[in-house]
Motif scaffolding. Structure first.
Motif, mmCIF file in Angstrom:
data_model
loop_
_atom_site.group_PDB
_atom_site.id
_atom_site.type_symbol
_atom_site.label_atom_id
_atom_site.label_comp_id
_atom_site.label_asym_id
_atom_site.label_seq_id
_atom_site.Cartn_x
_atom_site.Cartn_y
_atom_site.Cartn_z
ATOM 1 N N UNK A 107 -47.708 125.390 42.368
ATOM 2 C CA UNK A 107 -47.737 126.563 42.815
ATOM 3 C C UNK A 107 -48.535 127.506 41.999
ATOM 4 N N UNK A 108 -49.216 127.311 40.883
ATOM 5 C CA UNK A 108 -49.888 128.326 40.078
ATOM 6 C C UNK A 108 -51.288 128.258 40.475
ATOM 7 N N UNK A 109 -51.866 129.598 40.477
ATOM 8 C CA UNK A 109 -53.459 129.520 40.368
ATOM 9 C C UNK A 109 -54.127 128.569 39.549
ATOM 10 N N UNK A 110 -55.198 127.949 39.943
ATOM 11 C CA UNK A 110 -55.770 126.967 39.107
ATOM 12 C C UNK A 110 -57.277 127.402 38.866
ATOM 13 N N UNK A 111 -57.784 127.751 37.616
ATOM 14 C CA UNK A 111 -59.027 127.940 37.184
ATOM 15 C C UNK A 111 -59.618 126.883 36.294
ATOM 16 N N UNK A 115 -52.617 121.192 51.902
ATOM 17 C CA UNK A 115 -51.928 121.418 53.151
ATOM 18 C C UNK A 115 -52.090 119.970 53.974
ATOM 19 N N UNK A 116 -50.947 119.613 54.558
ATOM 20 C CA UNK A 116 -49.817 120.718 54.905
ATOM 21 C C UNK A 116 -48.621 120.515 54.035
ATOM 22 N N UNK A 117 -48.840 119.455 52.865
ATOM 23 C CA UNK A 117 -47.477 119.314 52.156
ATOM 24 C C UNK A 117 -47.289 120.445 51.239
ATOM 25 N N UNK A 118 -48.527 121.296 50.951
ATOM 26 C CA UNK A 118 -47.887 122.248 50.203
ATOM 27 C C UNK A 118 -48.532 123.723 51.122
ATOM 28 N N UNK A 119 -48.087 124.878 50.532
ATOM 29 C CA UNK A 119 -48.508 126.098 51.117
ATOM 30 C C UNK A 119 -50.095 126.207 51.148
ATOM 31 N N UNK A 120 -50.698 127.056 52.160
ATOM 32 C CA UNK A 120 -52.001 126.990 52.112
ATOM 33 C C UNK A 120 -52.602 127.920 50.900
ATOM 34 N N UNK A 121 -53.746 127.912 50.467
ATOM 35 C CA UNK A 121 -54.295 128.575 49.500
ATOM 36 C C UNK A 121 -54.222 129.948 49.839
ATOM 37 N N UNK A 122 -54.274 131.011 48.754
ATOM 38 C CA UNK A 122 -53.940 132.519 48.947
ATOM 39 C C UNK A 122 -55.142 133.173 48.306
ATOM 40 N N UNK A 168 -51.155 137.116 44.407
ATOM 41 C CA UNK A 168 -50.276 135.786 43.977
ATOM 42 C C UNK A 168 -48.730 136.217 44.320
ATOM 43 N N UNK A 169 -48.410 137.166 44.800
ATOM 44 C CA UNK A 169 -46.822 137.401 45.000
ATOM 45 C C UNK A 169 -46.623 136.166 46.052
ATOM 46 N N UNK A 170 -45.432 135.853 46.230
ATOM 47 C CA UNK A 170 -44.702 134.989 47.025
ATOM 48 C C UNK A 170 -44.968 135.354 48.547
ATOM 49 N N UNK A 171 -45.860 134.535 49.149
ATOM 50 C CA UNK A 171 -46.129 134.655 50.595
ATOM 51 C C UNK A 171 -46.124 133.360 51.242
ATOM 52 N N UNK A 172 -45.054 132.770 51.553
ATOM 53 C CA UNK A 172 -45.288 131.474 51.895
ATOM 54 C C UNK A 172 -45.560 131.534 53.669
ATOM 55 N N UNK A 173 -45.568 132.627 54.081
ATOM 56 C CA UNK A 173 -45.700 132.727 55.805
ATOM 57 C C UNK A 173 -47.185 132.832 55.927
ATOM 58 N N UNK A 174 -48.167 132.916 54.744
ATOM 59 C CA UNK A 174 -49.576 132.959 54.755
ATOM 60 C C UNK A 174 -50.091 131.805 55.600
ATOM 61 N N UNK A 175 -51.019 131.989 56.637
ATOM 62 C CA UNK A 175 -51.694 130.780 57.419
ATOM 63 C C UNK A 175 -53.145 130.882 57.119
ATOM 64 N N UNK A 176 -53.608 131.544 56.187
ATOM 65 C CA UNK A 176 -55.114 131.620 55.894
ATOM 66 C C UNK A 176 -55.681 130.307 55.475
ATOM 67 N N UNK A 177 -56.918 130.118 55.765
ATOM 68 C CA UNK A 177 -57.567 128.969 55.496
ATOM 69 C C UNK A 177 -58.033 128.841 54.148
ATOM 70 N N UNK A 178 -57.735 127.817 53.303
ATOM 71 C CA UNK A 178 -57.887 127.577 51.984
ATOM 72 C C UNK A 178 -59.318 128.160 51.634
ATOM 73 N N UNK A 179 -59.516 128.601 50.225
ATOM 74 C CA UNK A 179 -60.539 129.079 49.721
ATOM 75 C C UNK A 179 -61.529 128.247 50.067
ATOM 76 N N UNK A 180 -62.992 128.835 50.685
ATOM 77 C CA UNK A 180 -64.087 128.079 50.764
ATOM 78 C C UNK A 180 -63.944 126.703 51.786
ATOM 79 N N UNK A 181 -62.857 126.981 52.518
ATOM 80 C CA UNK A 181 -62.935 125.722 53.494
ATOM 81 C C UNK A 181 -63.032 126.268 55.036
ATOM 82 N N UNK A 182 -63.462 127.366 55.214
ATOM 83 C CA UNK A 182 -63.694 128.175 56.412
ATOM 84 C C UNK A 182 -64.614 127.269 57.216
#
Length: 472
Positions: free
Chosen positions: A183-187, A300-307, A344-358
């Motif tokens: 659940x961490x931001x990966x760089x 996704x959908x096994x994990x929350x979408x990217x924020x 990066x705060x907890x927001x499991x309700x987000x349904x945004x498309x993962x970064x760069x995958x629009x």
């Protein structure tokens, strides 16, 4: 346990500015190393807006690292210089926020000791890992992976180190995948020594839920230098020097970098003659070797979408040294800005498309079956080569023992009568036995270790393929 921040805790940032740069700081070999790296530190310190996470490669000496740290301490108060290998790892990470944990992960496959003139095996290449907390929430954590993959010395698919670089790409992708699943931001950042069209580039994005930040913003950017066959197939005109920087993200071999100029041009520059580059001049050799990969949320959908999403990317650190007038490194830096409204705060309700995958299909959690077969074939070809090399080197060791014994027998028979012959025999025996011992150590120890690492790599690939086949 509650994850609510204390009343006085600062809110997490909604944007993070990331920078990666290969400093070309080879001790004794890189020209004007001390002056250039000192200026790199000064330019980082003066940057506006300032970078908040920085990954450096080929920063070999602690002296150069401390020089950069001292100048950037006011904007990047936290840092780690990574030790590894015989000559060092050359990796460093600087951060605006505290580094909670750090480790150096050495690649199991990393060049050959016999290629001492290339040095890849001696520098202990691997992944510099840092866990950075930029906010009070459990999800306000970034795991940063800074690396420098094995250099290519021939073009794919004839590169004899292709298996090494593929294994290294697999390893860093595995590390990034694990961080995303936590659940961490990966760089992931560094000099990956690969083209955007390469197999390693495809492998990283398929095996980990990350995206190449440059391709997110510039999806039609070049996939190699204009002179490379893979880029020629696209039937694009030869890019200008300015276009290569602005659109193609050419960090290496571009016309603006003075270290890729002719010897005559470099001598004129060092003599004080100002040489300017026409931005519209053709730049057929410029290519992208340096990358920033970003991801979070897992698959996704096994994990929350990217924020987090990529807002912008650009090539930076293109300034020349103020007195030497040369480029600060033989690479330019890549800089990216990523953002997340909630920081990066907890927001499991987000349904945004993962970064760069629009507009694109979300990635699968596995590679295509034929890709696994391709990796297995690559491992098999390289393993056969190494087994053959091991047999020849061990045979040379045995032969050297026989030759040395023969030389000493010759000394025994000729020592009193032909002293100069005895001297030659002793010299031959010594040199021959030394070379045999070296080949015996390489064949018996190094190559055996490398073959075992190949078996481990092959098992992981076969296991991953089997899991895919069972779930398909």
């Amino acid at each position: 346990m509650s994850t609510n921040p204390p009343p006085d805790s600062p809110p997490p940032p909604s944007q993070i500015r990331i920078l990666t740069l290969n400093c070309w700081g080879l001790k004794y070999l890189a020209k004007h190393r001390y002056q250039r790296l000192s200026e790199i530190g000064r330019q980082l310190a003066l940057a506006s807006p300032a970078p908040e996470i920085v990954g450096l490669q080929e920063c070999w000496t602690l002296q150069d690292y401390e020089s950069i740290r001292q100048q950037t301490r006011h904007i990047l108060p936290h840092g780690k210089f990574y030790h590894g290998g015989i000559w060092g790892a050359g990796l460093a990470i600087l951060s605006r926020w505290p580094i909670e944990e750090a480790s150096m992960y050495g690649y199991p496959l990393n060049g050959r000791p016999t290629a001492f003139f290339r040095g890849d095996w001696y520098v202990g290449k691997g992944v510099a890992c840092a866990r950075i907390r930029f906010g009070p929430s459990a999800h306000s954590v970034a795991e940063v992976f800074c690396t420098h993959l094995h250099a290519p010395y021939e073009r794919e698919p004839n590169d004899s180190y292709l298996c090494h670089r593929t294994a290294q790409a697999w390893e860093i992708a595995k590390l990034m995948r694990g961080a995303a699943e936590r659940g961490h931001l990966v760089i992931g950042l560094g000099d990956f020594n690969m083209l955007p069209s390469s197999f390693a580039h495809q492998l990283i994005q398929a095996h980990a839920p990350v995206r190449d930040a440059w391709q997110v913003i510039h999806p039609d950017s070049s996939v190699g230098a204009a002179i490379d066959p893979v880029e020629k197939k696209r039937n694009k005109p030869i890019p200008t020097a300015e276009l290569n920087l602005r659109v193609n993200g050419a960090t290496c071999d571009g016309r603006f970098n003075t270290w890729r100029w002719t010897k005559k041009e470099q001598k004129l520059l060092l003599k004080g003659k100002e040489i300017t580059v026409d931005p519209q001049e053709e730049c057929p050799r410029g290519k992208r070797l340096d990358y920033i990969f970003v991801g979070d949320g897992g698959y996704p959908p096994a994990f929350p979408p990217a924020r987090w999403k990529v807002d912008s990317v650009r090539i930076s650190m293109t300034e020349r040294h103020p007195t030497l007038r040369c480029s600060l490194s033989d690479h330019f830096a890549v800089e990216a800005v990523i953002s997340c409204p909630s920081g990066g705060e907890d927001d499991m309700s987000s349904t945004a498309t993962p970064a760069g995958l629009q507009g694109k299909k979300a990635p699968n959690a596995s590679l295509a079956p034929d890709t696994y077969d391709r990796i297995i074939d690559m491992i098999d070809v390289y393993a056969r080569r190494e087994r053959s090399q091991r047999r020849w080197r061990l045979a040379h060791f045995v032969l050297s023992v026989v030759v040395s014994i023969g030389c000493f027998v010759g000394v025994w028979w000729t020592g009193n009568h032909l002293p100069y012959v005895a001297f030659i025999l002793v010299l031959v025996s010594t040199l021959n036995f030394g070379a045999g011992i070296l080949d015996g150590l390489i064949g018996g120890l190094f190559m055996t270790s490398e073959l075992r690492a190949l078996r481990e790599f092959e098992w992981e690939v076969r296991n991953a393929k089997q899991l895919v086949e069972q779930t398909s």
